[in-house]
Design a protein around this motif. Structure first.
Motif, PDB file in Angstrom:
ATOM      1  N   ARG A   1       0.706  -1.280  -0.061  1.00 45.03           N
ATOM      2  CA  ARG A   1       0.163  -0.010   0.119  1.00 45.03           C
ATOM      3  C   ARG A   1       0.851   1.267   0.175  1.00 45.03           C
ATOM      4  O   ARG A   1       2.221   1.130   0.472  1.00 45.03           O
ATOM      5  N   SER A   2       0.357   2.354  -0.507  1.00 46.22           N
ATOM      6  CA  SER A   2       0.731   3.837  -0.380  1.00 46.22           C
ATOM      7  C   SER A   2       0.021   4.674   0.651  1.00 46.22           C
ATOM      8  O   SER A   2      -0.924   5.025   0.025  1.00 46.22           O
ATOM      9  N   ILE A   3       0.645   4.847   1.626  1.00 45.05           N
ATOM     10  CA  ILE A   3      -0.022   5.951   2.491  1.00 45.05           C
ATOM     11  C   ILE A   3       0.627   7.343   2.553  1.00 45.05           C
ATOM     12  O   ILE A   3       1.753   7.093   3.245  1.00 45.05           O
ATOM     13  N   PRO A   4       0.097   8.519   2.021  1.00 43.86           N
ATOM     14  CA  PRO A   4       1.041   9.635   2.359  1.00 43.86           C
ATOM     15  C   PRO A   4       1.032   9.979   3.747  1.00 43.86           C
ATOM     16  O   PRO A   4      -0.020  10.015   4.325  1.00 43.86           O
ATOM     17  N   MET A   5       2.109  10.443   3.935  1.00 43.57           N
ATOM     18  CA  MET A   5       2.386  10.907   5.442  1.00 43.57           C
ATOM     19  C   MET A   5       2.789  12.459   5.048  1.00 43.57           C
ATOM     20  O   MET A   5       3.879  12.670   4.484  1.00 43.57           O
ATOM     21  N   ASN A   6       2.179  13.536   5.419  1.00 38.93           N
ATOM     22  CA  ASN A   6       2.216  14.768   4.976  1.00 38.93           C
ATOM     23  C   ASN A   6       3.490  15.255   6.015  1.00 38.93           C
ATOM     24  O   ASN A   6       4.310  16.225   5.444  1.00 38.93           O
ATOM     25  N   ALA A   7       3.601  15.081   7.121  1.00 34.72           N
ATOM     26  CA  ALA A   7       4.248  15.565   7.843  1.00 34.72           C
ATOM     27  C   ALA A   7       5.897  15.087   7.651  1.00 34.72           C
ATOM     28  O   ALA A   7       6.204  14.143   7.278  1.00 34.72           O
ATOM     29  N   GLN A   8       6.713  16.281   7.662  1.00 34.77           N
ATOM     30  CA  GLN A   8       8.178  16.249   7.269  1.00 34.77           C
ATOM     31  C   GLN A   8       8.962  16.364   8.575  1.00 34.77           C
ATOM     32  O   GLN A   8       9.938  16.464   8.650  1.00 34.77           O
ATOM     33  N   CYS A   9       8.222  16.716   9.718  1.00 38.52           N
ATOM     34  CA  CYS A   9       8.590  17.076  10.895  1.00 38.52           C
ATOM     35  C   CYS A   9       8.589  15.607  11.881  1.00 38.52           C
ATOM     36  O   CYS A   9       7.444  15.102  11.897  1.00 38.52           O
TER      37      CYS A   9
ATOM     38  N   MET B   1      10.443   9.841   4.151  1.00 40.27           N
ATOM     39  CA  MET B   1      12.062  10.142   4.386  1.00 40.27           C
ATOM     40  C   MET B   1      12.667  10.138   2.915  1.00 40.27           C
ATOM     41  O   MET B   1      13.275  11.096   2.693  1.00 40.27           O
ATOM     42  N   ALA B   2      12.156   9.370   2.062  1.00 39.09           N
ATOM     43  CA  ALA B   2      12.710   9.485   0.572  1.00 39.09           C
ATOM     44  C   ALA B   2      12.220  10.455  -0.037  1.00 39.09           C
ATOM     45  O   ALA B   2      12.973  11.240  -0.747  1.00 39.09           O
ATOM     46  N   ALA B   3      10.931  10.938   0.091  1.00 33.20           N
ATOM     47  CA  ALA B   3      10.561  12.318  -0.583  1.00 33.20           C
ATOM     48  C   ALA B   3      11.436  13.508   0.129  1.00 33.20           C
ATOM     49  O   ALA B   3      11.782  14.428  -0.938  1.00 33.20           O
ATOM     50  N   ARG B   4      11.855  13.571   1.136  1.00 36.20           N
ATOM     51  CA  ARG B   4      12.393  14.476   1.900  1.00 36.20           C
ATOM     52  C   ARG B   4      14.105  14.483   1.055  1.00 36.20           C
ATOM     53  O   ARG B   4      14.493  15.337   0.710  1.00 36.20           O
ATOM     54  N   ILE B   5      14.632  13.392   1.372  1.00 38.86           N
ATOM     55  CA  ILE B   5      15.959  13.093   1.075  1.00 38.86           C
ATOM     56  C   ILE B   5      15.986  13.702  -0.949  1.00 38.86           C
ATOM     57  O   ILE B   5      16.880  14.037  -1.095  1.00 38.86           O
ATOM     58  N   GLY B   6      15.113  12.831  -1.323  1.00 32.51           N
ATOM     59  CA  GLY B   6      14.936  13.105  -2.864  1.00 32.51           C
ATOM     60  C   GLY B   6      14.892  14.456  -3.137  1.00 32.51           C
ATOM     61  O   GLY B   6      15.434  14.909  -4.213  1.00 32.51           O
ATOM     62  N   SER B   7      14.066  15.289  -2.621  1.00 36.43           N
ATOM     63  CA  SER B   7      13.756  16.625  -2.883  1.00 36.43           C
ATOM     64  C   SER B   7      15.271  17.236  -2.670  1.00 36.43           C
ATOM     65  O   SER B   7      15.700  18.240  -3.385  1.00 36.43           O
ATOM     66  N   MET B   8      16.095  17.037  -1.604  1.00 39.46           N
ATOM     67  CA  MET B   8      17.333  17.528  -1.557  1.00 39.46           C
ATOM     68  C   MET B   8      18.362  17.258  -2.607  1.00 39.46           C
ATOM     69  O   MET B   8      18.974  18.014  -3.003  1.00 39.46           O
TER      70      MET B   8
END
Lengths: 454, 260
Positions: free
Chosen positions: B160-168, B197-204
């Protein structure tokens, strides 16, 4: 190219340093004591058309808001108190940090002098003369008025000039048309009538024309001083320049400012002639961007001491006050001052003044990131830079806008870039050790290692 | 020439001893509060494994957030280098085709574009918040009541893919608690965590630009759930070298051989 060896240039303190400090001290004191001298006070931004209120007389004193906010920021303990006062009054923490400092000072009813002395009683202005290009400028003084009304029952009249008419840097990005210039000119001419009405004073065109001419000269002189920093070694470093350009942010229309910059120009020319360096071991040249974190200017000394890296300025230091033009050969140089005789009457002088101000290099980047990128790339080449340190300044949304695009444009032009995140006026949003660590990485990526100590 | 590299990170200290380009030994310890002692312990363990003594090391270079401590006795490193420089040198050594190196450690994520010599062309680091780094996984593992090393394999079980909005970290934990209350299976929550985490690191990483081969190092590279999430996020293959947490220390040991 960075130098791997460690050169040793002669250095010496600036002779006119003490005079710059004295002028700034006097400016803050004059505003405070204006009433004792029977004068009037006005408030507005460092970018305001400050030569115009000079037509009201020689006893008109102003405090420009951004330098005042920066002064508060430098004194971190007072800054924190101001920010807490602003937050307690319900204003959000992510607003302009200068603005929050200024409001906090007014809310606390305390005024800080240039040397850090705090006096009770915030000196309220008699009128506000502001211009509007950044997202906070007009709102800033709307709140200043609200606080004054609430705390002191004083209704401060306010006039705000909209200057958002597009970039105007001939030979680079120029969208100024006759009718756009007319739009700004007409607001200024209406403003003169407004000034007469709210102060009850008769407006003296000759005084205003003198002030406009002073401003054209001082802002062009500052640009000329900055061009000298393209020399290797740089005669000035950016931290020192902050204490010098500030006079232009406070009193660019004053004769004292012109005279000081003439003196400074002569001294800097002499330094170049004799090879006097700002940084003894200059082996790497960078520029920064936007306002620095004012409470942490020791970063600059760290870079100089540890790496021989000197920041020779920034678009901000050069262009907040300096007036520039792209010369025929494509280089940046001081904007040519027209002969005083050309400022022949009120309408002509105000129109020429409007054109002069719309040329301000810090304004066009509000319209289009490409303008700022092109200016940065020009500076990087002309000032022989090894890299650029961009400040993601949470305290100023206005000047931070487009920075990520500027970063990409610089990289595409082959110029190494680092970024650091901070806040010009709120120390809670700045992490000194991590910022230094980031600068260490940047220096190493440029091929520098720390200078070995004896 | 025998050299050593010490990477004093926020969570662990890594030591690598080399003879030329040959790795003689590696050791790792928890950093804890006593950084000097931890660094000494890591180095001593590496020396013991290599069968040599401290005086046999001709040049020692320190890196990592606590590297300055290593300049003083008992480690007495000859010099320090920053993490990106050490990462670049180490990554190109273990995988010469490296052009983008991503290092996700306990409290910091960083990425650099490098050339074939291991020189850094551009770099980026996450800002003050440790969300998206190893400490974040530890906090989330605590919330899920699973061992941190089980987080990766657990995430791989989810489809499944559950979006987690929080980056904090704080808000993410709150979201995790909500998902637990909603009876969401742990594997789905674990996947949501590594995806965020991957979304955050990927964006960086995109800020420095993605140039192949992409190499992932640092302790979080051992989380296979995160590695798969980052591959999806960046839409590219990612090379994870053996012992990815040692690559920074290895780079420091290689730089030591230059004796600059």
């Amino acid at each position: 190219m960075v130098r791997k060896d460690v050169p040793e240039y002669p250095t010496e303190p600036l002779k006119c340093w003490d005079e710059a400090k004295a002028l700034r001290r006097k400016y803050y004191e004059d505003y405070l004591t204006a009433k004792e001298k029977g004068g009037i006070r006005w408030a507005g931004g460092a970018w305001s058309f400050s030569a115009i209120p000079e037509g009201l007389g020689d006893d008109v004193y102003c405090i420009t808001s951004e330098p005042y906010g920066a002064t508060i920021a430098f004194f971190k303990e007072f800054a924190m108190k101001c920010q807490e006062a602003t937050e307690a009054a319900g204003y959000a923490r992510d607003l302009c940090a200068y603005m929050r400092n200024y409001w906090g000072s007014e809310l606390r009813d305390e005024y800080i002098l240039a040397d850090g002395r705090i006096v009770k009683g915030f000196p309220l202005p008699d009128f506000i003369w502001q211009d509007h290009i950044c997202c906070s400028h007009a709102k800033w003084y709307q709140v200043v008025r609200e606080i004054a009304k609430k705390k002191h029952g004083k209704d401060i009249p306010m006039y705000c000039i909209d200057v958002s008419v597009g970039p105007h840097i001939p030979r680079l990005h120029d969208e100024l048309t006759d009718w756009r210039l007319e739009y700004v000119t007409k607001q200024l001419l209406d403003g003169i009538e407004w000034l007469e009405k709210v102060t009850g004073r008769r407006f003296d065109d000759k005084r205003m024309i003198d002030a406009i001419y002073n401003e054209m000269r001082s802002t062009s002189l500052w640009a000329e001083i900055c061009t000298l920093n393209a020399n290797v070694p740089a005669p000035l470093d950016e931290k020192t320049m902050y204490s010098l350009y500030v006079l232009g942010t406070l009193m660019k229309h004053k004769k004292e400012c012109v005279e000081f910059y003439e003196k400074l120009l002569a001294e800097v020319k002499d330094r170049v002639r004799r090879g006097i360096a700002a940084c003894k071991h200059e082996r790497c040249r960078i520029i920064t961007d936007t306002q620095p974190p004012w409470g942490f200017l020791s970063i600059f000394r760290y870079l100089e001491r540890e790496y021989g890296c000197v920041s020779v300025g920034s678009l901000y230091t050069f262009g907040l006050i300096g007036m520039w033009e792209v010369k025929e050969d494509g280089t940046l140089g001081p904007k040519t001052v027209p002969p005083k005789s050309a400022l022949k009457d009120r309408e002509t002088a105000v129109r020429m003044y409007a054109e002069w101000m719309l040329n301000k290099p810090e304004w066009p980047h509000f319209f289009n990131p490409r303008v700022k990128s092109d200016l940065l790339i020009k500076i990087a080449k002309q000032w022989k830079l090894d890299g650029v340190a961009l400040h993601y300044n949470r305290g100023c949304e206005g000047l931070s806008v487009h920075i990520t695009q500027n970063r990409l444009d610089l990289l595409r032009a082959g110029i190494p870039v680092m970024v650091f995140e901070g806040n010009m006026g709120d120390e809670r949003e700045f992490d000194m050790p991590r910022t230094l660590a980031r600068f260490d990485m940047f220096m190493e990526s440029l091929g520098l290692s720390k200078i070995k100590k004896e | 020439m025998i050299t050593a590299g010490i990477d004093l990170g926020a969570r662990t200290v890594k030591a690598v001893i080399m003879d030329g380009t040959k790795i003689l030994s590696k050791a790792i310890t928890i950093t804890g509060f006593e950084q000097k002692q931890s660094a000494e312990e890591a180095l001593n363990n590496a020396l013991k494994t290599a069968g040599i003594s401290r005086k046999d090391i001709e040049y020692l270079v320190a890196t990592g957030t606590g590297r300055k401590v290593c300049l003083e006795p008992p480690i007495s490193a000859n010099r320090e280098v920053t993490e990106v420089i050490a990462d670049a040198a180490g990554a190109v050594f273990v995988h010469p085709a490296t052009r983008t190196v991503i290092d996700v450690g306990a409290e910091e994520g960083r990425a650099a574009r490098v050339d074939e010599k291991g020189s850094v062309k551009d770099f980026v680091i996450n800002e003050r918040c440790a969300a998206g780094a190893g400490t974040f996984v530890e906090a989330m593992a605590r919330a899920l009541e699973v061992r941190v090393e089980d987080m990766g394999p657990l995430a791989l079980k989810s489809t499944r893919s559950i979006p987690m909005n929080a980056q904090c970290t704080v808000f993410a934990e709150s979201e995790v608690v909500t998902l637990i209350h909603e009876q969401t299976p742990k594997e789905d929550i674990a996947k949501a965590i590594v995806d965020s985490m991957a979304a955050r690191i990927g964006s960086m990483v995109r800020r420095v630009g993605i140039e192949k081969d992409v190499v992932l190092i640092g302790g979080v590279a051992k989380n296979i759930g995160f590695v798969e999430a980052l591959k999806r996020e960046l839409a590219t293959d990612i090379v994870v070298p053996p012992d990815p947490e040692f690559v920074g220390a290895l780079g420091a040991a290689l730089i030591a051989a230059r004796k600059e």
